[in-house]
Scaffold this active site. Structure first.
Site, mmCIF file in Angstrom:
data_model
loop_
_atom_site.group_PDB
_atom_site.id
_atom_site.type_symbol
_atom_site.label_atom_id
_atom_site.label_comp_id
_atom_site.label_asym_id
_atom_site.label_seq_id
_atom_site.Cartn_x
_atom_site.Cartn_y
_atom_site.Cartn_z
ATOM 1 N N GLY A 160 0.791 -1.238 0.000
ATOM 2 C CA GLY A 160 0.000 0.000 0.000
ATOM 3 C C GLY A 160 0.817 1.278 0.000
ATOM 4 O O GLY A 160 0.274 2.361 -0.185
ATOM 5 N N VAL A 217 11.231 30.384 8.093
ATOM 6 C CA VAL A 217 11.798 29.943 9.370
ATOM 7 C C VAL A 217 13.315 29.930 9.209
ATOM 8 O O VAL A 217 13.859 29.194 8.380
ATOM 9 C CB VAL A 217 11.277 28.543 9.765
ATOM 10 C CG1 VAL A 217 11.961 28.046 11.035
ATOM 11 C CG2 VAL A 217 9.769 28.578 9.952
ATOM 12 N N HIS A 235 -31.927 19.083 -7.324
ATOM 13 C CA HIS A 235 -32.060 20.170 -6.365
ATOM 14 C C HIS A 235 -32.591 19.624 -5.047
ATOM 15 O O HIS A 235 -33.516 18.803 -5.060
ATOM 16 C CB HIS A 235 -33.048 21.213 -6.900
ATOM 17 C CG HIS A 235 -33.314 22.306 -5.910
ATOM 18 N ND1 HIS A 235 -32.407 23.321 -5.681
ATOM 19 C CD2 HIS A 235 -34.365 22.524 -5.072
ATOM 20 C CE1 HIS A 235 -32.901 24.133 -4.750
ATOM 21 N NE2 HIS A 235 -34.081 23.660 -4.362
HETATM 22 P P1 FAD Z 1 4.502 5.272 -2.532
HETATM 23 O O1 FAD Z 1 3.138 5.230 -2.060
HETATM 24 O O2 FAD Z 1 5.451 6.252 -1.910
HETATM 25 O O3 FAD Z 1 5.093 3.806 -2.383
HETATM 26 C C1 FAD Z 1 6.415 3.525 -2.687
HETATM 27 C C2 FAD Z 1 6.779 2.203 -2.065
HETATM 28 O O4 FAD Z 1 8.061 1.842 -2.547
HETATM 29 C C3 FAD Z 1 6.905 2.242 -0.539
HETATM 30 O O5 FAD Z 1 6.070 1.282 0.040
HETATM 31 C C4 FAD Z 1 8.375 1.945 -0.274
HETATM 32 O O6 FAD Z 1 8.547 1.105 0.869
HETATM 33 C C5 FAD Z 1 8.780 1.202 -1.527
HETATM 34 N N1 FAD Z 1 10.207 1.324 -1.841
HETATM 35 C C6 FAD Z 1 10.928 2.461 -1.956
HETATM 36 N N2 FAD Z 1 12.184 2.159 -2.322
HETATM 37 C C7 FAD Z 1 12.263 0.812 -2.423
HETATM 38 C C8 FAD Z 1 13.288 -0.097 -2.768
HETATM 39 N N3 FAD Z 1 14.507 0.332 -3.099
HETATM 40 N N4 FAD Z 1 12.986 -1.411 -2.764
HETATM 41 C C9 FAD Z 1 11.754 -1.863 -2.469
HETATM 42 N N5 FAD Z 1 10.749 -1.042 -2.133
HETATM 43 C C10 FAD Z 1 11.002 0.275 -2.117
HETATM 44 N N6 FAD Z 1 -2.226 11.684 -2.369
HETATM 45 C C11 FAD Z 1 -3.498 11.745 -2.804
HETATM 46 O O7 FAD Z 1 -3.747 11.524 -3.986
HETATM 47 N N7 FAD Z 1 -4.527 12.032 -1.944
HETATM 48 C C12 FAD Z 1 -4.311 12.286 -0.637
HETATM 49 O O8 FAD Z 1 -5.263 12.535 0.108
HETATM 50 C C13 FAD Z 1 -2.988 12.232 -0.155
HETATM 51 N N8 FAD Z 1 -2.726 12.465 1.143
HETATM 52 C C14 FAD Z 1 -1.456 12.355 1.586
HETATM 53 C C15 FAD Z 1 -1.202 12.604 2.931
HETATM 54 C C16 FAD Z 1 0.077 12.508 3.429
HETATM 55 C C17 FAD Z 1 0.336 12.768 4.889
HETATM 56 C C18 FAD Z 1 1.142 12.147 2.559
HETATM 57 C C19 FAD Z 1 2.537 12.017 3.072
HETATM 58 C C20 FAD Z 1 0.903 11.909 1.217
HETATM 59 C C21 FAD Z 1 -0.392 12.023 0.726
HETATM 60 N N9 FAD Z 1 -0.678 11.813 -0.622
HETATM 61 C C22 FAD Z 1 -1.955 11.917 -1.067
HETATM 62 C C23 FAD Z 1 0.388 11.486 -1.584
HETATM 63 C C24 FAD Z 1 0.388 9.982 -1.879
HETATM 64 O O9 FAD Z 1 0.552 9.275 -0.681
HETATM 65 C C25 FAD Z 1 1.489 9.655 -2.855
HETATM 66 O O10 FAD Z 1 1.373 10.468 -3.994
HETATM 67 C C26 FAD Z 1 1.413 8.200 -3.289
HETATM 68 O O11 FAD Z 1 1.528 7.337 -2.186
HETATM 69 C C27 FAD Z 1 2.517 7.890 -4.294
HETATM 70 O O12 FAD Z 1 2.388 6.573 -4.690
HETATM 71 P P2 FAD Z 1 3.627 5.782 -5.290
HETATM 72 O O13 FAD Z 1 3.057 4.465 -5.736
HETATM 73 O O14 FAD Z 1 4.361 6.602 -6.247
HETATM 74 O O15 FAD Z 1 4.640 5.533 -4.088
#
Ligand code: FAD
Length: 459
Positions: free
Chosen positions: A41, A233, A438
């Site tokens: 996830g 800051v 509405h």
């Molecule tokens: P990620 O979700 O970052 O997953 C990457 C995965 O890769 C991780 O599990 C990590 O462990 C794994 N990984 C990294 N390097 C390696 C490696 N070398 N080997 C094996 N595994 C590795 N986005 C929205 O659209 N809506 C929201 O409401 C929203 N709210 C957010 C709230 C917060 C507090 C934060 C921090 C982010 C939020 N985001 C939101 C942004 C969203 O979480 C990210 O854009 C999204 O998770 C990106 O997905 P991704 O698949 O690119 O990578």
């Protein structure tokens, strides 16, 4: 040392990676999904979108319980059991991450736990095991940026630490007034902290429409949140009784806080992969460049999600995940980031997609604006909504909708109609002639269009 072979390997099991793996499996590929963390996830499910939305839901109930006092209903002062709230949030996350594991099993996607790094164009090391592959998709996401020169102190949190609900600080300073900072402000203000947001730029919420931001900003201040824009800051000192932030700019001087959340953006995770061994370049920001088919400069390696830069949003990562799986499997597919919606799940919500008036002006694109203030929305008033605005940016000649911004209750849900309208090339007339039920908040998009066309009778 064990050696394994796979057809398609996906590195990172966030909303980009798991969506890519599942789509590729549906297309008949033999897929391996690797992630360094125990739960699938990624950031989204474990420490981003989902836990923050669970806490924002709790915050909204606290706020509404207070507001209903003005309707003659007294619910008393809420008692917050922080342990129970934390458990509830964790249970929601656990249910969703378990769901992803179940889906992986049903699709016969092999899940491998470990940190991956390239050892060549067709090989990876995953915690000491060698994996060779025909194609790879990099979906390693992003990490919070930590400002240099700040002390190491357990009262200084990033967004992940903030979502752990360690305590409710009496005085909380949030450095960064982007979406994540504002959502944290909304949560902690409702839980009882005195929150101060410090933002470097002239407005909070980045490049969102300025009129909508004014409405959001006023509402956040009504909730007791102090906002200092155009303020930098300079330093943070970790004293025994309190943390001291020294600021310059529109707010000049010192601020005392019992905790600080750093919400100054996120950095793409391209550097930890030893990508150069696969022939890939990673820029200074950790970003891996891709084309519209999510292909990197090495044709059998794809990249998706936050590791490819902004907007760093889960739904962008997911769309790219599907496209990468399809292109890798020789299907025609492409993705554009022009209409990726952005939503701040604050109170009220702020949502936008496509062009804002400011962006159209800066790009020299001819535009006009259609808007409808929510003070004239029956549904908004009758459901306790505050100030709000629906604003459409459109092409003057054709009336084609180029952008939409909504600030108000459920703005994130309402925006989807506008995104679909823009994807379909809809005009103001289309928007106004589609009959909206509405009383709904969705009427405000039709009303904005009617207002610009001169056919509005509700104002
Ligand atoms: P990620 O979700 O970052 O997953 C990457 C995965 O890769 C991780 O599990 C990590 O462990 C794994 N990984 C990294 N390097 C390696 C490696 N070398 N080997 C094996 N595994 C590795 N986005 C929205 O659209 N809506 C929201 O409401 C929203 N709210 C957010 C709230 C917060 C507090 C934060 C921090 C982010 C939020 N985001 C939101 C942004 C969203 O979480 C990210 O854009 C999204 O998770 C990106 O997905 P991704 O698949 O690119 O990578």
């Amino acid at each position: 040392m064990s050696e394994y072979t796979t057809d398609l390997i996906v590195i990172g099991a966030g909303p980009g990676g798991y969506a890519c793996a599942f789509r590729a499996a549906d297309l008949g590929r033999q897929v391996t999904l690797v992630d360094a963390r125990a739960e699938l996830g990624g950031v989204c499910l474990n420490e981003g979108c989902i836990p923050s939305k669970a806490l924002l839901h709790a915050a909204e109930i606290i706020r509404e319980a207070d507001e209903i006092g003005g309707w003659g209903i007294s619910l008393g002062t809420p008692e917050i059991d922080l342990d129970a709230l934390r458990d509830k949030k964790s249970a929601i996350v656990a249910k969703l991450t378990a769901g992803i594991s179940g889906i992986a099993k049903r699709r016969k996607v092999r899940v491998v736990r470990g940190a991956a790094r390239f050892t060549g164009p067709n090989s990876l090391d995953v915690d000491g095991e060698t994996w060779t592959f025909k194609q790879a998709v990099i979906a390693t996401g992003s990490s919070p940026i930590h400002l240099p020169g700040w002390p190491e102190d357990e009262r200084i949190w990033d967004s992940s630490a903030a979502l752990e609900l360690r305590n409710i600080p009496k005085r909380l300073a949030i450095v960064g007034g982007g979406i994540i900072g504002l959502e944290m402000a909304t949560i902690y203000a409702a839980l009882g902290s005195q929150v101060t947001v410090i933002e470097l730029f002239d407005q909070i919420a980045g490049n969102a429409d300025a009129d909508a931001v004014r409405i959001l900003s006023a509402s956040l201040q009504e909730q007791g949140i102090v906002i200092h824009t155009a303020t930098k800051v300079l330093s943070v000192e970790a004293g025994k009784p309190a943390l001291t932030l020294t600021c310059e700019g529109a707010f000049q001087g010192e601020l005392q806080a019992d905790a600080i959340i750093q919400a100054v953006g996120r950095r793409a995770n391209g550097h930890a992969l030893e990508a150069e061994k696969a022939g890939l370049s990673v820029n200074e920001q950790g970003v891996i460049a891709i084309d519209t088919g999510c292909r990197t400069e090495v044709p059998h390696i794809f990249a998706i999600g936050d590791v490819t830069g902004g907007p760093m949003l889960a739904h962008r990562a997911t769309r790219q995940g599907h496209v990468a799986a399809e292109v890798a499997s020789e299907h025609a597919a492409a993705v554009s980031t022009d209409l990726i919606p952005s939503v701040a799940y604050t109170s009220p919500e702020l949502a936008w997609a496509g062009l804002t008036a400011e962006a159209a002006k800066a790009a020299g694109i001819g535009y006009k604006v259609a808007s409808f203030p929510w003070a004239a929305s029956g549904r908004n008033l009758s459901s306790g909504g505050g100030d709000g605005l629906t604003k459409l940016v459109y092409e003057p000649d054709s009336g084609r909708i180029l952008g939409a911004t909504i600030v108000g209750k459920n703005a994130g849900e309402l925006l989807s109609e506008c995104v679909l309208a823009m994807e379909m090339g809809a005009t103001l007339e289309d928007m106004s002639l589609a009959v909206h039920a509405h009383p709904t908040l969705s009427e405000t998009t039709a009303f904005a269009a009617e207002r610009a066309l001169g056919t509005l009778t509700d104002m």
